[in-house]
Each structure stands twice: as structure tokens, then as C-alpha cells.
Design an enzyme around this catalytic site. Structure first.
Site, PDB file in Angstrom:
ATOM      1  N   LYS A  83      -4.023  -2.354   7.375  1.00  0.00           N
ATOM      2  CA  LYS A  83      -4.993  -3.275   6.774  1.00  0.00           C
ATOM      3  C   LYS A  83      -5.989  -3.760   7.814  1.00  0.00           C
ATOM      4  CE  LYS A  83      -2.279  -4.983   2.904  1.00  0.00           C
ATOM      5  NZ  LYS A  83      -1.469  -6.093   2.407  1.00  0.00           N
TER       6      LYS A  83
ATOM      7  N   LYS B 167      -0.696   7.132   1.043  1.00  0.00           N
ATOM      8  CA  LYS B 167      -0.129   6.446  -0.123  1.00  0.00           C
ATOM      9  C   LYS B 167      -1.185   6.166  -1.192  1.00  0.00           C
ATOM     10  CE  LYS B 167       0.460   2.052  -0.333  1.00  0.00           C
ATOM     11  NZ  LYS B 167       0.751   0.619  -0.241  1.00  0.00           N
TER      12      LYS B 167
ATOM     13  N   LYS C 114      -4.018   0.627  -4.668  1.00  0.00           N
ATOM     14  CA  LYS C 114      -4.987  -0.084  -5.523  1.00  0.00           C
ATOM     15  C   LYS C 114      -6.361  -0.168  -4.878  1.00  0.00           C
ATOM     16  CE  LYS C 114      -1.799  -3.912  -6.686  1.00  0.00           C
ATOM     17  NZ  LYS C 114      -1.090  -4.496  -5.567  1.00  0.00           N
TER      18      LYS C 114
HETATM   19  P1  TYM Z   1       2.067  -4.431  -3.663  1.00  0.00           P
HETATM   20  O1  TYM Z   1       1.398  -5.272  -4.675  1.00  0.00           O
HETATM   21  O2  TYM Z   1       1.246  -3.724  -2.655  1.00  0.00           O
HETATM   22  O3  TYM Z   1       2.976  -3.354  -4.368  1.00  0.00           O
HETATM   23  C1  TYM Z   1       3.915  -3.738  -5.351  1.00  0.00           C
HETATM   24  C2  TYM Z   1       5.083  -2.795  -5.317  1.00  0.00           C
HETATM   25  O4  TYM Z   1       4.641  -1.472  -5.553  1.00  0.00           O
HETATM   26  C3  TYM Z   1       5.112  -0.615  -4.520  1.00  0.00           C
HETATM   27  N1  TYM Z   1       4.107   0.422  -4.298  1.00  0.00           N
HETATM   28  C4  TYM Z   1       4.373   1.723  -4.328  1.00  0.00           C
HETATM   29  N2  TYM Z   1       5.509   2.410  -4.537  1.00  0.00           N
HETATM   30  C5  TYM Z   1       5.445   3.763  -4.526  1.00  0.00           C
HETATM   31  N3  TYM Z   1       4.295   4.441  -4.295  1.00  0.00           N
HETATM   32  C6  TYM Z   1       3.136   3.804  -4.075  1.00  0.00           C
HETATM   33  N4  TYM Z   1       2.020   4.484  -3.871  1.00  0.00           N
HETATM   34  C7  TYM Z   1       3.137   2.374  -4.092  1.00  0.00           C
HETATM   35  N5  TYM Z   1       2.175   1.437  -3.923  1.00  0.00           N
HETATM   36  C8  TYM Z   1       2.792   0.250  -4.044  1.00  0.00           C
HETATM   37  C9  TYM Z   1       5.272  -1.523  -3.312  1.00  0.00           C
HETATM   38  O5  TYM Z   1       6.168  -0.975  -2.381  1.00  0.00           O
HETATM   39  C10 TYM Z   1       5.801  -2.781  -3.951  1.00  0.00           C
HETATM   40  O6  TYM Z   1       7.194  -2.695  -4.154  1.00  0.00           O
HETATM   41  N6  TYM Z   1       3.849  -7.691  -0.458  1.00  0.00           N
HETATM   42  C11 TYM Z   1       4.120  -7.070  -1.698  1.00  0.00           C
HETATM   43  C12 TYM Z   1       4.345  -8.050  -2.841  1.00  0.00           C
HETATM   44  C13 TYM Z   1       5.393  -9.058  -2.539  1.00  0.00           C
HETATM   45  C14 TYM Z   1       6.801  -8.818  -2.541  1.00  0.00           C
HETATM   46  C15 TYM Z   1       7.387 -10.062  -2.201  1.00  0.00           C
HETATM   47  C16 TYM Z   1       7.573  -7.691  -2.836  1.00  0.00           C
HETATM   48  C17 TYM Z   1       5.190 -10.360  -2.224  1.00  0.00           C
HETATM   49  N7  TYM Z   1       6.392 -10.966  -2.014  1.00  0.00           N
HETATM   50  C18 TYM Z   1       8.777 -10.204  -2.124  1.00  0.00           C
HETATM   51  C19 TYM Z   1       8.980  -7.834  -2.740  1.00  0.00           C
HETATM   52  C20 TYM Z   1       9.549  -9.075  -2.382  1.00  0.00           C
HETATM   53  C21 TYM Z   1       2.937  -6.193  -2.059  1.00  0.00           C
HETATM   54  O7  TYM Z   1       1.836  -6.408  -1.647  1.00  0.00           O
HETATM   55  O8  TYM Z   1       3.211  -5.260  -2.926  1.00  0.00           O
END
Ligand code: TYM
Length: 339
Positions: free
Chosen positions: A115, A200, A203
């Protein structure tokens, strides 16, 4: 409330349209997990504030995300669904955990490195919250004495950091925090970009042809899959090999996740067919899957008063649970109780 089953916590950051990666990496598991765990599913809106450049409509994005949780089968009678900023304990614990986290360990976070590169290429400005981001995530998880955290592979390092912070705190103050474990599946935990299958699916990708969004219309999904990068092996052959055939392997992981079929079973069914035909099967299955999901999403999304009711009730339940952990921590740290 005393939880009799193991506690499970997960969250998505509402920083834009959700992707097929979000669904496959974590959300697709949430519904069945409700039977074996006490589940808390959070919408991490405070995390979304770290992204300031592509101004998103946060209010809309939070309600969109909540509607997707419901469309994926999360049942508010079985699980707690809540919005992170409604539960102030997260911000409180975030600060406290900052005091038990090390600058050097945050510098090692791969997501921060990625990032930081994107942000500095675009704006030359990196906010401090982007650096501290994993500590707020640790607070989310640790407040609820979480046992398991279902996430995609990109979040594994953050859950490991959470364990380290918890362990450090526990060794100073006794067993305050449960040490959480990440739940990561062998397949589908890292869905890759369609045109660049070495990175990966995300979004925030500027090239929208790399990404299947859960709200994409079916005709654009068909085009995106048709253009997805494969390989030039002659004669063409479909098998799973991430390093030799990243594009085909990625499509296989997608197909396996949305059809709930084991990759080996799929490979038998796909024996002898050409890439174009394989892609057509992926498009057909994805279209069926997305149409159903989008219909359910739209039904929930139109009823904002219902969505707000769920968020309100979820916040009350999470506040009650998290207050207990926070009070214990305040006591241990010697902070004077308010009353
Ligand atoms: P975020 O919003 O980036 O992603 C949410 C979830 O989706 C998974 N993910 C993926 N899995 C497989 N392939 C992909 N291309 C892919 N892109 C995203 C992420 O691994 C995630 O599980 N920081 C976290 C949100 C968060 C969180 C937490 C998660 C905040 N507090 C506590 C678990 C526990 C995030 O930005 O996820």
C-alpha cells in the site's frame, strides 16, 4: 452471554465494491460457520478511512457490504453483525495495543509495503493510520476473545501479528487475551487478477478488467473471463499448477469455489476440452452464481430500515461483549474506573 462454541471473528473493509476474491477468500464460508462457531461479522468502516484518495461514499458502501453479508447467508439470529465504528471499544483497545506493538514489526507487514508503494506512487503522502492499520485489526479480533479468524491468505500475517501482540500483553499481565488462529483454505484463499495472474485480485485495482466485482453485470463478467490470461501450452491442457499455469489454475479455483466441487473432480470433468470451452463453463457457472447472489443482495439493499435495525442490534451485543474484555484490561493497566 457465555459462548459455548469457539468464537469466530471476521470482517471486510467497505472501501469500494466487493470482489469475487472477497467472497471466495472468506465470505463464502461464513454461512456454514454459523453452525459450529459463535460468529461475529464486522464491517470495518474505520479501516476504510485509511484510503482517502479515491473518495468513496462510505455510508453507501457500509450498507452495500451489510447487504452482501446477508445475501451470503449470514443470519442475524445466529451471528452478530455490526459496524466497527458503532463499538467504541475497538478504538480504545486500538490505542492500548499501539503501546504494546513495535515499529519494526509493523514495518515488516507485506500489505503495508504494497500500500505504501501504491500511495506514494500516486500522492507521495502516506497517512500514519495505514501503518497502524494491523493494530486496529488486532483490537477487532482480541476484544472478543476470538479463537478463529477466517481470512484470505493476504491477511495471514496480520493475524500472526495479532497473536504476537496478544502474547506480549499476556506475558506482562496474565492471560487476558485468547490467541486467535487464522482459518485459511488450501484453494481459493488468494484469487488472482484475471489479466495479471501473478498478483492478487483487489478492489482497488485501476484496471477493472482484472477484477470480477460481485455487482458486475453478467455481460461484462463474460467479457472479463473471455479475456482472462491463460497460457500458450500446446496442445492446450487443463491442470492445476500455480507456477506453470497461473491463469488456468486461478480459473479452476474460481470454478471450484462457486460450484462447491473439488478441483480433482472438476479436472476429470474437464478432461480433453479446449481453453475457450473451459472459459464458457466458467462464465455459465459464474453467471448463475452471481445472478442469484445479486438478486438476494438487491432484496436486502432496498430495505435500509431493516439493515439499520440489524446494525443497531449487532452493535448493542458487541458492546456488551467487548466491554468485559476492555474493563479487565483497564484494571490490569491501572486505569481508574469511571464509576
Ligand atoms: P479486505 O476488505 O481487504 O478483504 C476482506 C477479506 O477478503 C479476503 N480477500 C481475498 N481472498 C482471496 N482472494 C483475494 N483476491 C482476496 N482479496 C481479499 C481478505 O483476505 C479478507 O479476509 N483488514 C481486513 C478487514 C479486517 C479484518 C479485521 C479481517 C478488519 N479487521 C479482523 C479479519 C479480522 C481487510 O482489509 O480485508
Amino acid at each position: 452471554m457465555i459462548f459455548s462454541k469457539p468464537i469466530l471473528f471476521s470482517a471486510v473493509q467497505p472501501s469500494g465494491n466487493l470482489t469475487l476474491g472477497n467472497y471466495i477468500g472468506t465470505m463464502r464460508h461464513w454461512s456454514k460457520m454459523q453452525n459450529n462457531y459463535e460468529c461475529l461479522y464486522c464491517i470495518a468502516d474505520l479501516h476504510a478511512l485509511t484510503i482517502q484518495e479515491n473518495k468513496i461514499d462510505l455510508k453507501k458502501s457500509v450498507l452495500d457490504t451489510l447487504s452482501f453479508y446477508l445475501a451470503c447467508g449470514v443470519d442475524p439470529n445466529k451471528s452478530i453483525i455490526f459496524i466497527q465504528s458503532h463499538v467504541y471499544q475497538h478504538s480504545q483497545l486500538n490505542w492500548i495495543l499501539n503501546c504494546f506493538s513495535q515499529f519494526s514489526e509493523l514495518l515488516r507487514m507485506t500489505q503495508f509495503k504494497i500500500k505504501r508503494k501504491i500511495e506514494s506512487d500516486c500522492t507521495k503522502k502516506i497517512n500514519a493510520a495505514l501503518f497502524n492499520y494491523p493494530i486496529l485489526m488486532a483490537a477487532d479480533i482480541l476484544l472478543y476473545q476470538t479463537n478463529f479468524v477466517p481470512v484470505g491468505r493476504d491477511q495471514k500475517q496480520h493475524v500472526e501479528l495479532t497473536r504476537n501482540i496478544a502474547h506480549r500483553f499476556n506475558s506482562l499481565y496474565g492471560n487476558i487475551f485468547t490467541l486467535p488462529k487464522p482459518l485459511i483454505t488450501q484453494y481459493g484463499s488468494k484469487i488472482m487478477s484475471l489479466l495479471e495472474p501473478h498478483k492478487k485480485m483487489s478492489k482497488s485495482d485501476v484496471n477493472k478488467n482484472n477484477v470480477i466485482f460481485l455487482l458486475d453485470d453478467i455481460s461484462s463478467v463474460a467479457l472479463k473471463i473471455q479475456h482472462a490470461l491463460t497460457d500458450s501450452e500446446m496442445p492446450s491442457k487443463i491442470y492445476y499448477d500455480i507456477s506453470k499455469k497461473p491463469g488456468i489454475s486461478n480459473l479452476l479455483e474460481i470454478l471450484s469455489a462457486i460450484t462447491n466441487k473439488d478441483i480433482n473432480i472438476l479436472l476429470k470433468e474437464l478432461e480433453g476440452i479446449m481453453y475457450a470451452e473451459f472459459k464458457k463453463i466458467v462464465v455459465d457457472c459464474l453467471s448463475k452464481f452471481l445472478s442469484k447472489l445479486q438478486k438476494s443482495y438487491n432484496d436486502y439493499r432496498h430495505d435500509e430500515s431493516y439493515l439499520k435495525k440489524i446494525a443497531y442490534e449487532g452493535a448493542i451485543k458487541s458492546q456488551l461483549r467487548s466491554q468485559k474484555t476492555l474493563k479487565d484490561i483497564h484494571d490490569k493497566l491501572g486505569l481508574i474506573p469511571f464509576f
